[in-house]
Design a protein around this motif. Structure first.
Motif, PDB file in Angstrom:
ATOM      1  N   ASP A  50       8.486   2.725   7.310  1.00  0.00           N
ATOM      2  CA  ASP A  50       8.468   2.406   5.884  1.00  0.00           C
ATOM      3  C   ASP A  50       7.019   2.242   5.438  1.00  0.00           C
ATOM      4  O   ASP A  50       6.373   1.240   5.743  1.00  0.00           O
ATOM      5  N   TYR A  51       6.507   3.199   4.713  1.00  0.00           N
ATOM      6  CA  TYR A  51       5.119   3.174   4.247  1.00  0.00           C
ATOM      7  C   TYR A  51       4.845   1.966   3.355  1.00  0.00           C
ATOM      8  O   TYR A  51       3.757   1.410   3.369  1.00  0.00           O
ATOM      9  N   ASP A  52       5.828   1.555   2.585  1.00  0.00           N
ATOM     10  CA  ASP A  52       5.633   0.483   1.606  1.00  0.00           C
ATOM     11  C   ASP A  52       5.402  -0.887   2.221  1.00  0.00           C
ATOM     12  O   ASP A  52       4.960  -1.801   1.530  1.00  0.00           O
ATOM     13  N   VAL A  53       5.689  -1.090   3.493  1.00  0.00           N
ATOM     14  CA  VAL A  53       5.495  -2.407   4.107  1.00  0.00           C
ATOM     15  C   VAL A  53       4.213  -2.498   4.937  1.00  0.00           C
ATOM     16  O   VAL A  53       3.929  -3.538   5.515  1.00  0.00           O
ATOM     17  N   LEU A  54       3.423  -1.433   4.970  1.00  0.00           N
ATOM     18  CA  LEU A  54       2.208  -1.449   5.797  1.00  0.00           C
ATOM     19  C   LEU A  54       1.273  -2.594   5.428  1.00  0.00           C
ATOM     20  O   LEU A  54       0.650  -3.185   6.289  1.00  0.00           O
ATOM     21  N   GLY A  55       1.158  -2.915   4.172  1.00  0.00           N
ATOM     22  CA  GLY A  55       0.268  -3.978   3.741  1.00  0.00           C
ATOM     23  C   GLY A  55       0.787  -5.372   4.014  1.00  0.00           C
ATOM     24  O   GLY A  55       0.111  -6.358   3.757  1.00  0.00           O
ATOM     25  N   PHE A  56       1.987  -5.495   4.539  1.00  0.00           N
ATOM     26  CA  PHE A  56       2.611  -6.797   4.774  1.00  0.00           C
ATOM     27  C   PHE A  56       2.799  -7.102   6.257  1.00  0.00           C
ATOM     28  O   PHE A  56       3.582  -7.957   6.632  1.00  0.00           O
ATOM     29  N   ASN A  57       2.093  -6.362   7.121  1.00  0.00           N
ATOM     30  CA  ASN A  57       2.191  -6.555   8.579  1.00  0.00           C
ATOM     31  C   ASN A  57       3.623  -6.440   9.086  1.00  0.00           C
ATOM     32  O   ASN A  57       4.035  -7.184   9.964  1.00  0.00           O
ATOM     33  N   GLU A  58       4.370  -5.516   8.525  1.00  0.00           N
ATOM     34  CA  GLU A  58       5.760  -5.308   8.931  1.00  0.00           C
ATOM     35  C   GLU A  58       5.983  -3.890   9.438  1.00  0.00           C
ATOM     36  O   GLU A  58       7.031  -3.301   9.237  1.00  0.00           O
ATOM     37  N   ALA A 105      -5.842   3.225   2.065  1.00  0.00           N
ATOM     38  CA  ALA A 105      -7.128   2.597   1.772  1.00  0.00           C
ATOM     39  C   ALA A 105      -7.764   2.176   3.082  1.00  0.00           C
ATOM     40  O   ALA A 105      -7.054   1.822   4.035  1.00  0.00           O
ATOM     41  N   SER A 106      -9.070   2.185   3.173  1.00  0.00           N
ATOM     42  CA  SER A 106      -9.756   1.884   4.422  1.00  0.00           C
ATOM     43  C   SER A 106      -9.387   0.515   4.975  1.00  0.00           C
ATOM     44  O   SER A 106      -9.379   0.324   6.178  1.00  0.00           O
ATOM     45  N   GLY A 107      -9.068  -0.451   4.160  1.00  0.00           N
ATOM     46  CA  GLY A 107      -8.681  -1.773   4.625  1.00  0.00           C
ATOM     47  C   GLY A 107      -7.336  -1.801   5.318  1.00  0.00           C
ATOM     48  O   GLY A 107      -6.997  -2.756   6.011  1.00  0.00           O
ATOM     49  N   ARG A 108      -6.532  -0.750   5.176  1.00  0.00           N
ATOM     50  CA  ARG A 108      -5.215  -0.704   5.799  1.00  0.00           C
ATOM     51  C   ARG A 108      -5.224   0.013   7.137  1.00  0.00           C
ATOM     52  O   ARG A 108      -4.241   0.053   7.832  1.00  0.00           O
ATOM     53  N   VAL A 109      -6.348   0.618   7.479  1.00  0.00           N
ATOM     54  CA  VAL A 109      -6.454   1.348   8.734  1.00  0.00           C
ATOM     55  C   VAL A 109      -7.023   0.413   9.787  1.00  0.00           C
ATOM     56  O   VAL A 109      -8.064  -0.193   9.593  1.00  0.00           O
TER      57      VAL A 109
END
Length: 71
Positions: free
Chosen positions: A37-45, A66-70
């Motif tokens: 699920d791409y949408d949960v990447l920013g939530f550590n899930e 975004a570079s902060g998510r890699v």
């Protein structure tokens, strides 16, 4: 080695539209692939299905991040 694809929000058993053909081709050739699920990447899930194995190399095939998510 395992390829990671974002899943289709309308069908979690398929890759998202632009990546579907590549996902099917790799699957047909016996290459290990997972959907997530791409949408949960920013939530550590991040929970790809099937999950990654310890020490397994992963190749991301999906939307730009975004570079902060890699990590």
């Amino acid at each position: 080695m395992r390829f990671l694809f974002p899943f289709n929000p309308l069908n979690e058993k398929e890759a998202d539209g632009p990546f579907q053909d590549e996902w099917v081709t790799l699957q047909d050739r016996g290459v290990a692939c997972s959907l997530f699920d791409y949408d949960v990447l920013g939530f550590n899930e991040f929970k790809p299905k099937p999950p990654l194995k310890a020490g397994e190399t992963a190749v991301y095939r999906g939307w730009l991040m975004a570079s902060g998510r890699v990590g």
